[in-house]
Design a protein around this motif. Structure first.
Motif, PDB file in Angstrom:
ATOM      1  N   LEU A  76       0.826  -1.212   0.000  1.00  0.00           N
ATOM      2  CA  LEU A  76       0.000   0.000   0.000  1.00  0.00           C
ATOM      3  C   LEU A  76       0.855   1.255   0.000  1.00  0.00           C
ATOM      4  CD1 LEU A  76      -2.962  -0.666   2.436  1.00  0.00           C
ATOM      5  CD2 LEU A  76      -3.111   0.069   0.067  1.00  0.00           C
ATOM      6  N   MET A 136       3.175   1.601  -3.163  1.00  0.00           N
ATOM      7  CA  MET A 136       2.492   1.797  -4.424  1.00  0.00           C
ATOM      8  C   MET A 136       1.527   2.967  -4.419  1.00  0.00           C
ATOM      9  SD  MET A 136       4.022  -0.571  -5.857  1.00  0.00           S
ATOM     10  CE  MET A 136       4.902  -2.090  -5.476  1.00  0.00           C
ATOM     11  N   SER A 137       1.314   3.532  -3.278  1.00  0.00           N
ATOM     12  CA  SER A 137       0.271   4.546  -3.235  1.00  0.00           C
ATOM     13  C   SER A 137       0.642   5.765  -4.057  1.00  0.00           C
ATOM     14  CB  SER A 137      -0.011   4.945  -1.790  1.00  0.00           C
ATOM     15  OG  SER A 137       1.181   5.426  -1.205  1.00  0.00           O
ATOM     16  N   GLY A 142       2.333   5.899  -6.825  1.00  0.00           N
ATOM     17  CA  GLY A 142       2.018   5.626  -8.218  1.00  0.00           C
ATOM     18  C   GLY A 142       0.536   5.588  -8.467  1.00  0.00           C
ATOM     19  N   ALA A 143      -0.173   5.044  -7.482  1.00  0.00           N
ATOM     20  CA  ALA A 143      -1.616   4.971  -7.649  1.00  0.00           C
ATOM     21  C   ALA A 143      -2.222   6.357  -7.699  1.00  0.00           C
ATOM     22  CB  ALA A 143      -2.210   4.176  -6.501  1.00  0.00           C
ATOM     23  N   GLN A 144      -1.693   7.240  -6.855  1.00  0.00           N
ATOM     24  CA  GLN A 144      -2.216   8.603  -6.895  1.00  0.00           C
ATOM     25  C   GLN A 144      -1.941   9.241  -8.247  1.00  0.00           C
ATOM     26  OE1 GLN A 144      -0.213  10.149  -3.502  1.00  0.00           O
ATOM     27  NE2 GLN A 144      -1.494   9.003  -2.086  1.00  0.00           N
ATOM     28  N   GLN A 170      -1.787   7.654 -10.958  1.00  0.00           N
ATOM     29  CA  GLN A 170      -2.759   7.107 -11.902  1.00  0.00           C
ATOM     30  C   GLN A 170      -4.088   7.822 -11.763  1.00  0.00           C
ATOM     31  OE1 GLN A 170      -3.247   2.935 -11.493  1.00  0.00           O
ATOM     32  NE2 GLN A 170      -1.086   2.483 -11.719  1.00  0.00           N
ATOM     33  N   GLN A 171      -4.437   8.076 -10.501  1.00  0.00           N
ATOM     34  CA  GLN A 171      -5.733   8.693 -10.267  1.00  0.00           C
ATOM     35  C   GLN A 171      -5.793  10.082 -10.892  1.00  0.00           C
ATOM     36  OE1 GLN A 171      -6.733   9.218  -6.133  1.00  0.00           O
ATOM     37  NE2 GLN A 171      -8.851   8.698  -6.560  1.00  0.00           N
ATOM     38  N   PRO A 196      -7.855   6.503 -17.574  1.00  0.00           N
ATOM     39  CA  PRO A 196      -7.857   5.485 -16.529  1.00  0.00           C
ATOM     40  C   PRO A 196      -6.913   4.346 -16.848  1.00  0.00           C
ATOM     41  CG  PRO A 196      -9.782   5.275 -17.916  1.00  0.00           C
ATOM     42  CD  PRO A 196      -9.064   6.496 -18.363  1.00  0.00           C
ATOM     43  N   ALA A 251     -19.353   5.827 -18.708  1.00  0.00           N
ATOM     44  CA  ALA A 251     -18.030   5.733 -18.106  1.00  0.00           C
ATOM     45  C   ALA A 251     -17.069   4.874 -18.910  1.00  0.00           C
ATOM     46  CB  ALA A 251     -18.143   5.180 -16.692  1.00  0.00           C
ATOM     47  N   SER A 275     -13.050  -2.801 -16.755  1.00  0.00           N
ATOM     48  CA  SER A 275     -13.029  -1.339 -16.776  1.00  0.00           C
ATOM     49  C   SER A 275     -14.426  -0.781 -16.572  1.00  0.00           C
ATOM     50  CB  SER A 275     -12.431  -0.831 -18.094  1.00  0.00           C
ATOM     51  OG  SER A 275     -13.277  -1.166 -19.171  1.00  0.00           O
TER      52      SER A 275
END
Lengths: 867, 379
Positions: free
Chosen positions: B21, B24-25, B27-29, B31-32, B37, B90, B183
């Protein structure tokens, strides 16, 4: 509906209110179905049409799926997709954007032959009558995505379904349904009692409770009319699912199920086998009058990073018949030969109590960098019931045995036949559950992935009950309605520290609140080897901590290898092999002393000691050391352009480290299937399956001469005086199953012909071996001569042939003629001789078992109208 | 054989999870924050809009053999516009790792060749919902929402991998295939797809579903019913339902998915509830209790005594009575004798421990008794 017995919630109104409230909300733009999250009601069909919509699928579109290639494409695994059916575009409904299409199929069904054969109608309520094959009506608005569809079918009033569904694609869905599902348990039941289906079974006038002879009972049984035993599940439900706000999606469902009918049941007035012309073993019939209301609520949010899901499941079971009273026809006499003071002629069962269940669960997932995901789920649940308890017995007068002063084993029923004889008036039973499940998954590169999973689950049984009678100051209960203590002196079920006659009796005085905590760790990784092959390894460590069991810790470690290739000479092959080893802490063969009278103050150990609870070498199979290996191969081979050959090979071997108990199981099987669809007009399928299995156990008969008479009864060891090696025996259940099937369908344009044939054949053989005749239940010369090395073979065999022809009379009108012919054979040594008599000394049975041979047929004609 | 202790296992798992968590967070942010997406067209890839529909049409061979012109009144064909594919609300256009520079070309272009596919797909719920979504949100959403941008495929239609494909000969990996579906269909019933047995065994959504034709009136299934889909691979399980005692699946009253969630769950056998017993209690609620007196193996796991997929014994039992009970019960006197054919109804010594319901004739309330005199389930 739920406000019974006054002690629980009445959630129906609240749930309905929520349902209505949700359905009235303004919907947004996106949603998805949650059908596969809820248990049940995913399938609506019946014996006429297993799919529940077959008439909507024919005929296949002769244009197929594509102009670019012949035939049909295949799934990624390699199975052929069927040719798509020719679908009507729908007829306009008024001048708007709505279209509709419909189908009505109805006709007449004739049932011939042995129409009451149990296995012919196990879950089908076949009758010669008019039937509704299918009524389907669909309304669609392709501009708005709104739709309404209805489906219904009726074989009989006990075998039917209707469902109405409507909504708007991507926004919401509302569904309501009603269905009846039959279940035949027996069609050859001959109960001797009046009041079948109720809670009070009384003997006919020709029999006297507690005073009839076996011959009189046999005569009544022989003259009893045949009855069917079974039940019907009637389910109705309402559900809504839709977008609540932006990405928040909610669902609500309420389902009400009523089960009504009968099932075969028991009735014990103590053994008959050791005491000819004594005791009473009865096969009775119990009522089924259940109602279960389930409520399912969920809300979820699906974002790009976070996925959130909260669910509530509530289930509320109500049994409208919480007991079964029965009269026993047989007289009892005590084994010491003194005048019988007790006449125990009535028995009683508590049937299942009402219960409430609540479970709330939260699931949260987060996408992680590296193509990862972290998911955590937590749940809390509780199941509770607080039904009023019944008195320990229903007898009146005096029970037990009087020998001579001071040896008086009698008891006054009045001290035990009211709830004043209980330490508590209601069950106050409760089990709470807790769950935590965390998983992290990463696939940092397309060629490599791994995941770790930790699961913790606890079941905490909070039920506590002490069998204490405040009226007498005694502990225990009245065994088998008072019959046991009225046949064998002192075996009433009572412990009394103040009475020398009862101060050494071992009886249950507390309930055992079984529970467990299970912790599972799983680590797994997989590699892509080439473009179409992968290899996976999974290690699992399961750490179970049972409460009040023979072990406090059971560890199961297993490793599993998976190999998947989607290109083995064109075939997809999935192989797996798994090896597991289970062990644990020291096995305590008797952890139950605290629940018996020996744990109470005042218990006096008899001079010959306390007979052991069980043999020390017993290993119960859910706790014993075990090694296990499993292998499975699934092969799907695309055979040319229009056929698929698929096969499964599987086997498992389990070896239990047990001298006494389950020792091994093994299963080996394979299946082979060929599917062929050369054109949209023709399909064919051939199927073969075979499986053999074996289970082996060992046990040891005790030296009964020592029980209650010799200190040797305290030796728990195999090979000791109580459990000598000479009394050990072994038993093996071997089963062989064969299946074959063929189906063929061809469309001749105006006529479609279909045929299917299915065969099922099962053979079971229970064999045994023994160290000496001392292991046998019967050691007499005649019995020993009849022992052999196993029971007769059990058989179950069915052959079913279905033929059908469908004619197109006009574009919108068709006729379908069909028939089924089924033969069956059945034998089960449990029912050996029952066709001749159901009465054996002081035993009276109700069910003769399935028919030994039967043949039955169905012929039907249906008119098919496109609406 | 305690190779690792539970404590260490817990610590290791928590560290893995927490570390993952934390690490990787960031990188995830990122991505967000990115406009595209995960799994869709990369942010740094800009679609080419230089080609018009007429340009594309000129490039394409006339492989529809005139099918489109023969169906001028087909309501499914009438929805085609000239715009490039746009999402169903979406839905995004997924990136094709095997054709990273492809551009969307629009459904009309696709249908120029895939005329019959268009007709069949239009019957399915999937495309109907796409069309409805397009009606609300703009120009048509269609082919490329699932198949990815089609320009490379249009240029070289026979080259594998130029388009995201979902069939046996596809070059697209099952992971990419599933990613396309997820997706839109992530979460809910599919929240535990990742790591589930079907996912790790390389199954793709289209092994069970086919959104390109109405092969089943509901569920967009790959075969005509749920049970037929499942038995494509689980033939042996389906065969067990033909045995003497079974649940009413062969009679069309039940589906595998009544108990199992093939999209993944937190249990190994993909059960819909947290445990085996909770699944069973859903239909057999009377067995839930709790009872005053419980039977240990019953409370622990219904599968200790029942084979739920089918059995040659009565009531789905895993072994004939009394053998089933004698696996655990020795005690003294009556439970531990070897029963033989001498004790059958036709034998010289008929015995209630063997005949009919055997042990259950007396220990009838074997699932638990709520009677104060029921510790041995007689009452």
């Amino acid at each position: 509906m739920l406000a019974l017995k006054g002690n629980r919630t009445t959630p129906t109104v609240a749930a309905l209110g929520l349902l209505i409230g949700l359905s009235g909300m303004q919907v947004a733009s996106a949603s998805d179905t949650s059908g596969t999250m809820r248990v049940g009601d995913m399938q609506y069909g019946n014996g006429l049409d297993l799919r529940g919509w077959t008439p909507m699928l024919h005929p296949a579109d002769p244009d197929g799926m594509s102009y670019l290639h012949p035939g049909m494409l295949r799934t990624p695994t390699g199975a052929l997709y069927p040719y798509p059916p020719m679908i009507d575009a729908g007829k306009p409904l008024g001048s708007g954007d709505w279209t509709y299409s419909g189908l009505l199929e109805f006709g007449y069904l004739h049932v011939g032959g042995d129409r009451n054969a149990e296995y012919f109608r196990q879950y089908d309520d076949w009758k010669s009558s008019a039937v509704l094959g299918l009524f389907a009506l669909d309304f669609n608005n392709r501009q708005t995505g709104s739709y309404v569809d209805f489906r219904g079918s009726r074989v009989s009033g006990n075998d039917q379904f209707y469902r109405l569904r409507g909504g708007k694609y991507g926004s919401y869905r509302i569904e309501g349904f009603y269905r009846d599902m039959p279940h035949t348990v027996s069609t050859s039941a001959y109960p001797i009692w009046n009041g079948i289906g109720g809670t009070d079974l009384t003997l006919p006038a020709s029999l006297l409770a507690g005073a009839s002879t076996p011959a009189q009972v046999a005569a009544v049984s022989a003259a009893a009319p045949r009855r069917s035993i079974g039940l019907v599940r009637t389910r109705a439900g309402l559900s809504y699912e839709g977008t609540l706000y932006r990405n928040w999606i909610g669902s609500a469902a309420i389902t009400n199920e009523k089960r009504s009918g009968t099932r075969l049941w028991g009735g014990s007035m103590f053994f008959n086998y050791p005491f000819p012309d004594n005791g009473g073993v009865l096969e009775t019939v119990r009522p089924i009058d259940f109602r279960t209301t389930d409520i399912n609520l969920s809300v979820r949010n699906v974002g790009k990073l976070w996925h959130f899901l909260a669910t509530y499941n509530g289930s509320f079971f109500r049994n409208h018949k919480n007991h079964l009273d029965f009269e026993s026809p047989f007289a009892l006499w005590n084994v010491v030969g003194t005048p019988q003071v007790a006449n125990i002629e009535n028995g009683q069962f508590s049937l299942e109590p009402n219960n409430d269940y609540h479970n709330i669960r939260l699931d949260l997932s987060r996408e992680l960098k590296g193509n990862g995901q972290f998911t955590i789920a937590g749940a809390w649940g509780t199941m509770r019931q607080n039904d009023a308890l019944l008195p320990p017995t229903t007898c009146t007068g005096t029970g037990g045995i009087f020998i001579a002063p001071p040896v008086d084993y009698t008891f006054q029923c009045a001290n035990w036949n009211t709830t004043g004889a209980l330490s508590q008036r209601s069950a106050n039973a409760r089990i709470d559950t807790g769950l935590l499940d965390a998983r992290v998954t990463f696939r940092p590169t397309p060629k490599f992935g791994w995941h770790a999973n930790l699961r913790w689950y606890r079941e905490d049984n909070k039920t506590r009950y002490l069998a204490y009678n405040p009226l007498t100051g005694q502990y225990g209960y009245i065994s088998e309605n008072g019959s046991q203590g009225s046949i064998v002196p002192g075996e009433t079920g009572i412990f009394d520290p103040t009475n020398p006659l009862y101060q050494s009796y071992m009886v249950s005085v507390r309930n055992v609140p079984f529970g467990y905590t299970d912790t599972i760790l799983e680590l797994a990784t997989d590699w892509q080897i080439g473009r179409k092959t992968s290899l996976g390894v999974t290690y699992t460590y399961d750490h179970n901590q049972p409460k009040y069991r023979e072990r406090k810790r059971v560890d199961d470690q297993r490793i599993k290898f998976d190999w998947v290739s989607r290109d083995v000479i064109g075939a997809t092959v999935r192989l797996s092999w798994e090896y597991a080893k289970r062990d644990g802490d020291k096995y305590n063969y008797d952890p139950y002393a605290q629940f018996f009278s020996e744990s109470l103050p005042g218990y006096v150990e008899p001079a010959t000691g306390v007979a052991v609870h069980t043999v020390a070498d017993m290993r119960k199979y859910d706790l014993s050391d075990r090694t296990e290996s499993k292998a499975r191969a699934i092969v799907t081979y695309p055979w040319g352009e229009s056929a698929t050959l698929s096969a499964t090979f599987y086997g498992n071997r389990d070896n239990y480290d047990a001298l006494i108990g389950r020792q091994d199981t093994r299963t080996t099987g394979s299946t082979l299937q060929w599917d062929w669809q050369p054109t949209p007009a023709t399909t064919m399928n051939v199927y073969l399956g075979a499986e053999t299995s074996r289970m082996g156990i060992s046990n040891v008969a005790d030296n009964e001469a020592l029980v209650g008479a010799d200190i040797g009864q305290t030796d728990p060891n195999l090979g000791g005086p109580l459990y000598p090696y000479a009394n050990q025996w072994w038993e093996f259940d071997r089963e062989r199953n064969r299946n074959a099937g063929l189906s063929f369908s061809h469309d001749f344009s105006r006529v479609r012909f279909d045929l299917s044939y299915n065969y099922t054949g099962s053979l079971g053989r229970v064999g045994y071996d023994y160290a000496s005749l001392a292991a046998l239940a019967y050691k007499g010369a005649d019995a020993a001569a009849a022992v052999g090395d196993g029971f007769p073979d059990n058989k179950y065999r069915t052959n079913t042939l279905d033929l059908g022809m469908s004619f197109s009379l006009t574009r919108d009108v068709g006729v379908r003629v069909f028939g089924r012919y089924q033969t069956g054979a059945f034998s089960d040594w449990h029912y050996a001789g029952f066709n001749d008599t159901l009465s054996y000394d002081h035993r009276i049975y109700t069910d003769k078992g399935g028919q030994l041979h039967y043949s039955a047929s169905l012929v039907g004609v249906m008119l098919n109208l496109k609406l | 054989m305690r190779v690792i202790s539970p404590f260490l296992a817990v610590v290791a798992c928590l560290m893995l999870g927490t570390g993952g968590l934390l690490l990787m967070s960031y990188g995830a942010q990122a991505q967000q924050a990115a406009p595209a997406p995960s799994g869709s067209v990369p942010a740094d890839h800009v679609f080419s809009h230089q080609l018009s529909q007429s340009d594309i049409a000129r490039m394409l061979p006339a492989t529809d053999m005139g099918a489109n012109s023969t169906r001028p009144h087909n309501p499914h064909s009438a929805a085609m516009g000239d715009s490039t594919a746009t999402p169903f609300d979406a839905a995004s256009i997924p990136a094709n790792p095997l054709a990273p520079n492809a551009d969307p070309v629009g459904a009309k272009t696709c249908v120029a060749c895939h005329a019959q596919e268009n007709v069949q797909a239009s019957h399915s719920l999937h495309v109907a919902s796409f069309r409805a979504g397009a009606a609300n949100s703009g120009p048509q959403a269609a082919c490329e929402s699932c198949h990815g941008p089609g320009s490379e495929h249009a240029k070289d239609p026979t080259a594998p991998g130029k388009i995201i494909a979902f069939t046996h000969d596809a070059k697209t990996s099952p992971q990419v295939q599933a990613g396309v579906c997820l997706s839109c269909h992530a979460g809910g019933a599919r929240q535990h797809w990742i790591g589930s047995i079907h996912q790790t065994r390389d199954l793709s959504c289209t092994d069970c579903h086919n959104p390109m034709a109405k092969l089943s009136p509901e569920g967009v299934l790959a075969k005509s019913s749920i049970n037929e889909v499942c038995s494509t691979c689980h033939q042996d399980i389906r065969a067990k339902f033909n045995r003497r005692s079974h649940m009413p699946l062969p009679e069309g009253q039940m589906a595998c998915t009544d108990c199992h969630n093939p999209h993944g769950s937190i249990t190994k056998p993909l059960l819909k509830t947290d445990t085996v017993n909770e699944t069973c209690y859903t239909c057999h609620a009377e067995k839930r209790g709790p009872f005053l007196f419980e039977h240990a193996p019953v409370r622990a796991n219904c599968l200790n005594c029942h084979d739920v997929h089918g059995s040659n014994q009565q009531t789905l039992l895993v072994a004939p009575i009394p053998m089933l009970c004698q696996q655990c019960h020795t005690m003294t006197r009556h439970p531990n004798d070897l029963q033989t054919r001498a004790g059958m109804g036709t034998g010289p010594s008929p015995d209630e421990r063997l005949m009919g319901r055997g042990c259950l004739s007396c220990h009838t309330n074997i699932h638990g008794s709520n009677n104060p005199s029921g510790p041995k389930f007689h009452k």
